[in-house]
Design a protein around this motif. Sequence first.
Motif, PDB file in Angstrom:
ATOM      1  N   GLU A  72      -7.261   1.530   1.592  1.00  0.00           N
ATOM      2  CA  GLU A  72      -7.331   2.879   2.206  1.00  0.00           C
ATOM      3  C   GLU A  72      -8.689   3.077   2.878  1.00  0.00           C
ATOM      4  OE1 GLU A  72      -5.220   4.903   2.928  1.00  0.00           O
ATOM      5  OE2 GLU A  72      -6.399   6.684   3.474  1.00  0.00           O
ATOM      6  N   HIS A  73      -9.742   2.653   2.167  1.00  0.00           N
ATOM      7  CA  HIS A  73     -11.090   2.749   2.759  1.00  0.00           C
ATOM      8  C   HIS A  73     -11.165   1.948   4.056  1.00  0.00           C
ATOM      9  CE1 HIS A  73     -15.481   2.508   3.146  1.00  0.00           C
ATOM     10  NE2 HIS A  73     -15.313   1.200   3.362  1.00  0.00           N
ATOM     11  N   HIS A  74     -10.583   0.753   4.033  1.00  0.00           N
ATOM     12  CA  HIS A  74     -10.657  -0.109   5.232  1.00  0.00           C
ATOM     13  C   HIS A  74      -9.897   0.539   6.389  1.00  0.00           C
ATOM     14  CE1 HIS A  74     -11.383  -3.752   7.451  1.00  0.00           C
ATOM     15  NE2 HIS A  74     -10.078  -3.917   7.696  1.00  0.00           N
ATOM     16  N   ARG A  75      -8.795   1.186   6.053  1.00  0.00           N
ATOM     17  CA  ARG A  75      -7.985   1.827   7.105  1.00  0.00           C
ATOM     18  C   ARG A  75      -8.734   3.000   7.717  1.00  0.00           C
ATOM     19  NH1 ARG A  75      -4.880   5.933   7.893  1.00  0.00           N
ATOM     20  NH2 ARG A  75      -5.193   6.821   5.816  1.00  0.00           N
ATOM     21  N   THR A  76      -9.286   3.839   6.844  1.00  0.00           N
ATOM     22  CA  THR A  76      -9.920   5.072   7.337  1.00  0.00           C
ATOM     23  C   THR A  76     -11.305   4.811   7.938  1.00  0.00           C
ATOM     24  OG1 THR A  76     -10.757   5.448   5.102  1.00  0.00           O
ATOM     25  CG2 THR A  76      -8.696   6.552   5.696  1.00  0.00           C
ATOM     26  N   THR A  77     -12.013   3.810   7.406  1.00  0.00           N
ATOM     27  CA  THR A  77     -13.400   3.584   7.872  1.00  0.00           C
ATOM     28  C   THR A  77     -13.475   2.542   8.977  1.00  0.00           C
ATOM     29  OG1 THR A  77     -14.132   4.081   5.619  1.00  0.00           O
ATOM     30  CG2 THR A  77     -15.745   3.030   7.074  1.00  0.00           C
ATOM     31  N   GLY A  79     -10.570   1.259  10.580  1.00  0.00           N
ATOM     32  CA  GLY A  79      -9.350   1.233  11.385  1.00  0.00           C
ATOM     33  C   GLY A  79      -8.447   0.067  11.053  1.00  0.00           C
TER      34      GLY A  79
END
Length: 441
Positions: A72-77, A79
């Motif tokens: 989730e962090h990788h997705r939000t931070t 992309g």
Amino acid sequence: MNDFPQSGRPVPAWFTDAKFGIFVHWGAYSVSAWAEPTGELGVVDPDVWFKHNPYAEWYWNTIRIEGSPAQEHHRTTHGGRPYDEFLDEWKAELFDPADWVELFARAGARYVVPTTKHHDGIALWDAPGTGIRNTVHRGPRRDLIADLAAAVRARDLRFGVYYSGGIDWYAGRRDPVLHEDRMDEGRPHEAAYAAYAHRQVIDLIDRHSPDVLWNDMGWPRAGQADLPELFSYYYATVPEGVVNDRWDNAHADYLTSEYEADRANEWGACWENTRGIGFSFGYNQTEGPEHLLDPADAVRLLVDVVSRGGNLLLNVGPKADGTLPQEQRAVLEGMASWMACHSEAVHATRPLESGSADPHDGDPWVRWTRDERHIYAFVADVPDEAGGRVALKTRPGLLDPDTAERLDGDTVKAEAGPEGIHITSAGLDTPLPTAIRFATR
Ligand SMILES: C[C@@H]1N[C@H](CN)[C@@H](O)[C@H](O)[C@@H]1O
């Protein structure tokens, strides 16, 4: 020289005298620099570990685990973009190896072991077979290993190399590791990868004659048969070299433990415990003071390990720009201040014979080391109500109270007591151990 039952090969005294080394985990994962500060290996539930991996250097694995907070962090931070892009973002623009090594040396470290290729398969030198997947052709555009090796040897420290032989998420291309019971599914064992890894370790030997070969996560099955020849080549090149125990039981000059895992390996004349200053080896920006050792914790860990016959390989995780995180520098600075007057009680010492003096946990905290002429008592956390008085339980006659001296120069009074020696001294109520030296009878 110290014999060691695992390999039967005498371990060079430089290693057992060194007592303290610095591990350096630095990679493309230092750009993402993110993990959940879940806890220590060996303490965290294995069923929780991989989805909530506190090792920031495992970021590429953790973000591929469905539903992980890292994903989730990788997705939000970031992309959700490819991990490989972090290599190009990694610039190491402030990397000053001499500055690192000066601090390591002042802290009392006698050897330095950087990651040359971690599980992500990205090499910190122009490793054969990696093409441009290395820091010479991309990102830092620098042979980081050669630069650090030169600085380490210029400061008369020993230089070792960490190599992830067992896992390589590029060359080995595997699904994410989900559980320690399925670790082998994440490991490449084919002949092509074995040859690739073998060639890279030989290249490191040829370039740096490393004093320590620190392999991790085992060795590909297709390459196991070639390990005796690799070790023979290594020892012929580096007669005083030492090899760790993480080659799938193929060979070990010494055994290792990691945080609280494999503590059963902490026995005999030569072993090494490794851990980060926090819960991660790679720099983890989410870690706060509550997750990190403070200087007293780090000194006590070192003293405890040394008092039991081991070495401590304490890790630093540099930031992508090449600076050491300030909170990690502070720990090494604290160790340096302590080491300035305590080195003789640590370096080149050995444990006391079993049963001659009791270590003690709690209040007070007591540990022991010795060399040919002295015995050292490390004391901390003496309760206030004791008025600075401590009863050290020792074999009768072991210590001569008249020779007691505090290594920090403060005064200490010692007298023979019914169970050994009673000492009285001010300032022993702190968590930071103080060493008292006694002449051996
Ligand atoms: C020193 C540590 N070893 C473990 C494997 N036990 C690695 O998975 C970890 O990233 C770190 O390199």
